[in-house]
Design a protein around this motif. Structure first.
Motif, PDB file in Angstrom:
ATOM      1  N   LYS A 274       0.852  -1.217   0.084  1.00  0.00           N
ATOM      2  CA  LYS A 274      -0.073   0.082   0.083  1.00  0.00           C
ATOM      3  C   LYS A 274       0.777   1.295   0.075  1.00  0.00           C
ATOM      4  N   ARG A 277       2.908   2.046  -3.151  1.00  0.00           N
ATOM      5  CA  ARG A 277       2.112   2.558  -4.403  1.00  0.00           C
ATOM      6  C   ARG A 277       2.185   3.963  -4.414  1.00  0.00           C
ATOM      7  N   ARG A 294       2.133   2.139 -13.773  1.00  0.00           N
ATOM      8  CA  ARG A 294       1.453   2.677 -12.456  1.00  0.00           C
ATOM      9  C   ARG A 294       0.058   2.077 -12.378  1.00  0.00           C
ATOM     10  N   CYS A 297       0.463  -1.362 -10.957  1.00  0.00           N
ATOM     11  CA  CYS A 297       0.881  -1.283  -9.665  1.00  0.00           C
ATOM     12  C   CYS A 297      -0.300  -1.022  -8.778  1.00  0.00           C
ATOM     13  N   ASN A 298      -1.158  -0.129  -9.180  1.00  0.00           N
ATOM     14  CA  ASN A 298      -2.066   0.285  -8.231  1.00  0.00           C
ATOM     15  C   ASN A 298      -3.204  -0.790  -8.119  1.00  0.00           C
ATOM     16  N   PHE A 306       3.350  -7.817  -8.530  1.00  0.00           N
ATOM     17  CA  PHE A 306       3.959  -6.506  -8.308  1.00  0.00           C
ATOM     18  C   PHE A 306       5.451  -6.199  -8.631  1.00  0.00           C
TER      19      PHE A 306
END
Ligand SMILES: Cc1cc2nc3c(=O)[nH]c(=O)nc-3n(C[C@H](O)[C@H](O)[C@H](O)COP(=O)(O)O)c2cc1C
Length: 320
Positions: A274, A277, A294, A297-298, A306
């Motif tokens: 978390k 990110r 991005r 990854c989110n 990841f």
């Protein structure tokens, strides 16, 4: 110990970002002085465990300051007594935080409206500190305007603070608009204690300009260091040799992986995923094709995915 105040490059406290792991990463790239995220005096007094974790640091982080915030001189002094046990190199009192949650309780930048309270806070903090370590006060230039700035600075100095960290925006400006570095210059001219200039240093050239234009003793980097821990060594190279190395895009991705690994070791992978990110957009700013990375990854809650996304993207960058 070498003075923490002269010709030093400080990492700013950035709540939610500059935890022990990130501070150590910045130290490894030559940040001279670091500070904890802001710690609530009230929560310290109530022995809140989560709050105490904010005050923990490693020896490798020294010199380090612990930053406290609150709205009452007695409570801040009580909080400092608790922070004393962590044996920081200095304590910093937050008189600059502009966010609603903080100022509506009279803490952070709201203190800039009450000069007698500032006097009480600094004098009682000095008593508790009892010459054991330094005391800095982090201020903005005022609430709605800078009309009380020089009075505020005079009070802080005459009550015995060791230095002032000055972010030259008013509370009204929040983080928008340009910092008024001319005010840093004026504050430096009017005080004998060290001034740490802060605000809008994003690249090494800005750091040099801040020193030259304001004559401040040290500088502090906040947002410019998030996802960019290299800025400290770049600034030092630039100040010495007028040049600095650019960081390869693949090195940035490697750093995300290292940062994540170090956070996972300390805080566990779920919390760290978390947390990392939030850093990814900063590390990958300006990298061609990174928006897809991005997004990926989110979207993933899976640590292995990841890591794989990042490794694949790094490979792609190296093959370009
Ligand atoms: C997300 C965020 C969190 C911050 N947290 C803190 C904090 O905990 N304590 C503090 O004194 N300042 C805090 N600041 C302010 C920074 O330390 C710094 O004064 C400000 O960002 C201006 O410097 P910069 O232009 O180099 O970022 C925060 C700023 C941001 C954007």
């Amino acid at each position: 110990m070498d003075s923490i105040f002269s010709n030093k490059i400080w990492l700013a406290p950035i709540a939610g970002y500059t935890n022990s792991v990130y501070r150590k990463i910045c130290k490894s790239f030559d940040a001279d002085v670091v500070i904890s995220e802001m710690i609530s005096a009230d929560a310290l007094i109530h022995r809140n465990q989560k709050t105490k974790i904010l005050a923990e640091f490693d020896e490798a982080e020294r010199p380090i300051g612990l930053q406290i915030f609150g709205n009452d001189a007695k409570k801040i002094a009580e909080g400092i007594k608790i922070l004393r046990d962590f044996q920081p190199d200095f304590i910093d009192i937050n008189m600059g935080c502009p966010i609603k949650k903080i100022v509506k309780n009279g803490s952070g930048a709201a203190l800039l409206k009450d000069l007698s309270k500032i006097k009480k806070i600094v004098s009682s903090a000095i008593k508790v500190i009892d010459n054991k370590f330094a005391l800095t006060i982090k201020i903005r230039s005022g609430w709605n305007s800078d009309e009380n700035l020089f009075e505020i600075v005079k009070i802080i100095e005459s009550e015995g603070a060791s230095g002032i960290i000055f972010h030259s925006r008013t509370r009204l400006q929040m983080f928008a608009g340009k910092c008024n570095w001319n005010l840093i210059k004026k504050v430096k001219q009017k005080t004998k204690i060290p001034i740490i200039g802060n605000g809008d240093i994003k690249i090494p050239e800005d750091a040099k300009k801040m020193f030259e234009q304001t004559n401040c003793d040290s500088i502090m980097i906040g947002r410019g260091a998030i996802g960019n821990p290299w800025i400290f060594s770049q600034i030092k190279n630039y100040l010495q040799n007028n040049s600095y190395n650019q960081i390869l895009d693949s090195e940035k991705i490697e750093m995300i992986l290292l940062h994540f690994q170090k956070m996972s070791e300390k805080y566990g992978s779920k919390t760290s995923l978390k947390s990392i990110r939030k850093f990814v957009p900063y590390y990958t700013k300006g990298i061609c094709g990174a928006s897809k990375l991005r997004q990926m990854c989110n979207q993933t809650d899976d640590e292995e995915k990841f890591i794989k996304n990042l490794l694949d993207f790094k490979k792609h960058l190296e093959n370009e």
